[in-house]
Write a protein that holds these residues in place. Sequence first.
Motif, PDB file in Angstrom:
ATOM      1  N   GLY A  40       0.819  -1.193   0.000  1.00 42.31           N
ATOM      2  CA  GLY A  40       0.000   0.000   0.000  1.00 42.31           C
ATOM      3  C   GLY A  40       0.857   1.248   0.000  1.00 42.31           C
ATOM      4  N   MET A  41       0.176   2.387  -0.087  1.00 40.71           N
ATOM      5  CA  MET A  41       0.870   3.665  -0.092  1.00 40.71           C
ATOM      6  C   MET A  41       0.138   4.632   0.827  1.00 40.71           C
ATOM      7  SD  MET A  41       1.927   6.181  -3.268  1.00 40.71           S
ATOM      8  CE  MET A  41       0.272   6.372  -3.913  1.00 40.71           C
ATOM      9  N   THR A  42       0.902   5.350   1.637  1.00 43.12           N
ATOM     10  CA  THR A  42       0.395   6.446   2.437  1.00 43.12           C
ATOM     11  C   THR A  42       1.002   7.717   1.875  1.00 43.12           C
ATOM     12  OG1 THR A  42       0.204   5.078   4.414  1.00 43.12           O
ATOM     13  CG2 THR A  42       0.325   7.455   4.752  1.00 43.12           C
TER      14      THR A  42
ATOM     15  N   ALA B 281       2.651  15.602  -3.352  1.00 36.57           N
ATOM     16  CA  ALA B 281       2.308  14.413  -2.575  1.00 36.57           C
ATOM     17  C   ALA B 281       3.616  13.800  -2.076  1.00 36.57           C
ATOM     18  CB  ALA B 281       1.543  13.398  -3.412  1.00 36.57           C
ATOM     19  N   VAL B 282       3.759  13.749  -0.756  1.00 38.31           N
ATOM     20  CA  VAL B 282       4.905  13.087  -0.131  1.00 38.31           C
ATOM     21  C   VAL B 282       4.420  11.683   0.203  1.00 38.31           C
ATOM     22  CG1 VAL B 282       6.503  13.129   1.811  1.00 38.31           C
ATOM     23  CG2 VAL B 282       5.680  15.290   0.822  1.00 38.31           C
ATOM     24  N   PHE B 283       5.111  10.649  -0.288  1.00 40.03           N
ATOM     25  CA  PHE B 283       4.576   9.293  -0.146  1.00 40.03           C
ATOM     26  C   PHE B 283       5.591   8.312   0.418  1.00 40.03           C
ATOM     27  CE2 PHE B 283       6.407   9.409  -4.407  1.00 40.03           C
ATOM     28  CZ  PHE B 283       7.130   8.228  -4.457  1.00 40.03           C
ATOM     29  N   ALA B 284       5.032   7.265   1.007  1.00 37.55           N
ATOM     30  CA  ALA B 284       5.784   6.080   1.428  1.00 37.55           C
ATOM     31  C   ALA B 284       4.966   4.890   0.936  1.00 37.55           C
ATOM     32  CB  ALA B 284       5.937   6.042   2.940  1.00 37.55           C
ATOM     33  N   ARG B 285       5.614   3.993   0.189  1.00 37.57           N
ATOM     34  CA  ARG B 285       4.859   2.858  -0.343  1.00 37.57           C
ATOM     35  C   ARG B 285       5.669   1.574  -0.275  1.00 37.57           C
ATOM     36  NH1 ARG B 285       4.537   5.215  -6.383  1.00 37.57           N
ATOM     37  NH2 ARG B 285       6.745   5.155  -6.900  1.00 37.57           N
ATOM     38  N   VAL B 286       4.916   0.489  -0.216  1.00 40.50           N
ATOM     39  CA  VAL B 286       5.503  -0.841  -0.281  1.00 40.50           C
ATOM     40  C   VAL B 286       4.622  -1.656  -1.226  1.00 40.50           C
ATOM     41  CG1 VAL B 286       4.249  -1.678   1.769  1.00 40.50           C
ATOM     42  CG2 VAL B 286       6.318  -2.854   1.019  1.00 40.50           C
ATOM     43  N   GLY B 287       5.250  -2.430  -2.064  1.00 39.81           N
ATOM     44  CA  GLY B 287       4.502  -3.245  -2.999  1.00 39.81           C
ATOM     45  C   GLY B 287       5.351  -4.396  -3.493  1.00 39.81           C
ATOM     46  N   ARG B 288       4.729  -5.258  -4.258  1.00 40.90           N
ATOM     47  CA  ARG B 288       5.430  -6.388  -4.862  1.00 40.90           C
ATOM     48  C   ARG B 288       5.176  -6.344  -6.355  1.00 40.90           C
ATOM     49  NH1 ARG B 288       7.014 -10.307  -1.091  1.00 40.90           N
ATOM     50  NH2 ARG B 288       6.114  -9.961   0.958  1.00 40.90           N
TER      51      ARG B 288
ATOM     52  N   ASP C 176      10.199 -10.171  -3.720  1.00 40.26           N
ATOM     53  CA  ASP C 176      10.501  -9.433  -2.498  1.00 40.26           C
ATOM     54  C   ASP C 176       9.762  -8.104  -2.515  1.00 40.26           C
ATOM     55  OD1 ASP C 176      12.228 -11.397  -1.564  1.00 40.26           O
ATOM     56  OD2 ASP C 176      13.968 -10.490  -2.551  1.00 40.26           O
ATOM     57  N   PRO C 177       9.372  -7.630  -1.338  1.00 43.27           N
ATOM     58  CA  PRO C 177       8.698  -6.333  -1.294  1.00 43.27           C
ATOM     59  C   PRO C 177       9.664  -5.214  -1.692  1.00 43.27           C
ATOM     60  CG  PRO C 177       9.156  -7.111   0.921  1.00 43.27           C
ATOM     61  CD  PRO C 177       9.524  -8.222  -0.016  1.00 43.27           C
TER      62      PRO C 177
ATOM     63  N   ASP D   5      16.507   8.755  -1.113  1.00 42.22           N
ATOM     64  CA  ASP D   5      17.581   7.760  -1.033  1.00 42.22           C
ATOM     65  C   ASP D   5      17.692   7.166   0.370  1.00 42.22           C
ATOM     66  OD1 ASP D   5      18.706   9.857   0.339  1.00 42.22           O
ATOM     67  OD2 ASP D   5      20.434  10.081  -0.975  1.00 42.22           O
ATOM     68  N   ASP D   6      16.564   7.105   1.085  1.00 39.27           N
ATOM     69  CA  ASP D   6      16.563   6.576   2.453  1.00 39.27           C
ATOM     70  C   ASP D   6      16.273   5.088   2.514  1.00 39.27           C
ATOM     71  OD1 ASP D   6      13.878   6.504   1.837  1.00 39.27           O
ATOM     72  OD2 ASP D   6      13.216   7.617   3.590  1.00 39.27           O
ATOM     73  N   GLY D   7      16.134   4.439   1.362  1.00 41.37           N
ATOM     74  CA  GLY D   7      15.875   3.008   1.343  1.00 41.37           C
ATOM     75  C   GLY D   7      14.450   2.627   1.695  1.00 41.37           C
ATOM     76  N   GLY D   8      13.545   3.598   1.660  1.00 47.72           N
ATOM     77  CA  GLY D   8      12.147   3.314   1.965  1.00 47.72           C
ATOM     78  C   GLY D   8      11.866   3.243   3.448  1.00 47.72           C
TER      79      GLY D   8
END
Length: 103
Positions: A32-34, A46-53, A62-63, A84-87
């Motif tokens: 998902g993404m916030t 839009a400032v975002f953080a997301r994880v997906g496959r 891998d996620p 560049d923070d690695g998520g």
Amino acid sequence: MFIATGSIELVHPDSSGSGGFSLANTPLYGGGMTSVHFTRSGYDYAVFARVGRAPGNGQASDPVFEDGVTVSRDGQHLSTRICDDGGAGLQQDIRWLPRRGGN
């Protein structure tokens, strides 16, 4: 053109105090993404953080963790900048923000 490292490039809200922040949560394949949204001088951020496959060949993948900022104007996507923070994700508690359009 970007301002030199260590300089503040964008301050929100501006001196007029206009604009506000909103929060959105979006489901993605395998994650998902916030995102936190605001508008400044006609540009939408839009400032975002997301994880997906990424789906592929029927194999589990891998996620993928990714953070960044998107910029658009009049509905037209202009730029996406990936951190560049690695998520590492959004580190502050943002649950107090108003929800964006139905989510």
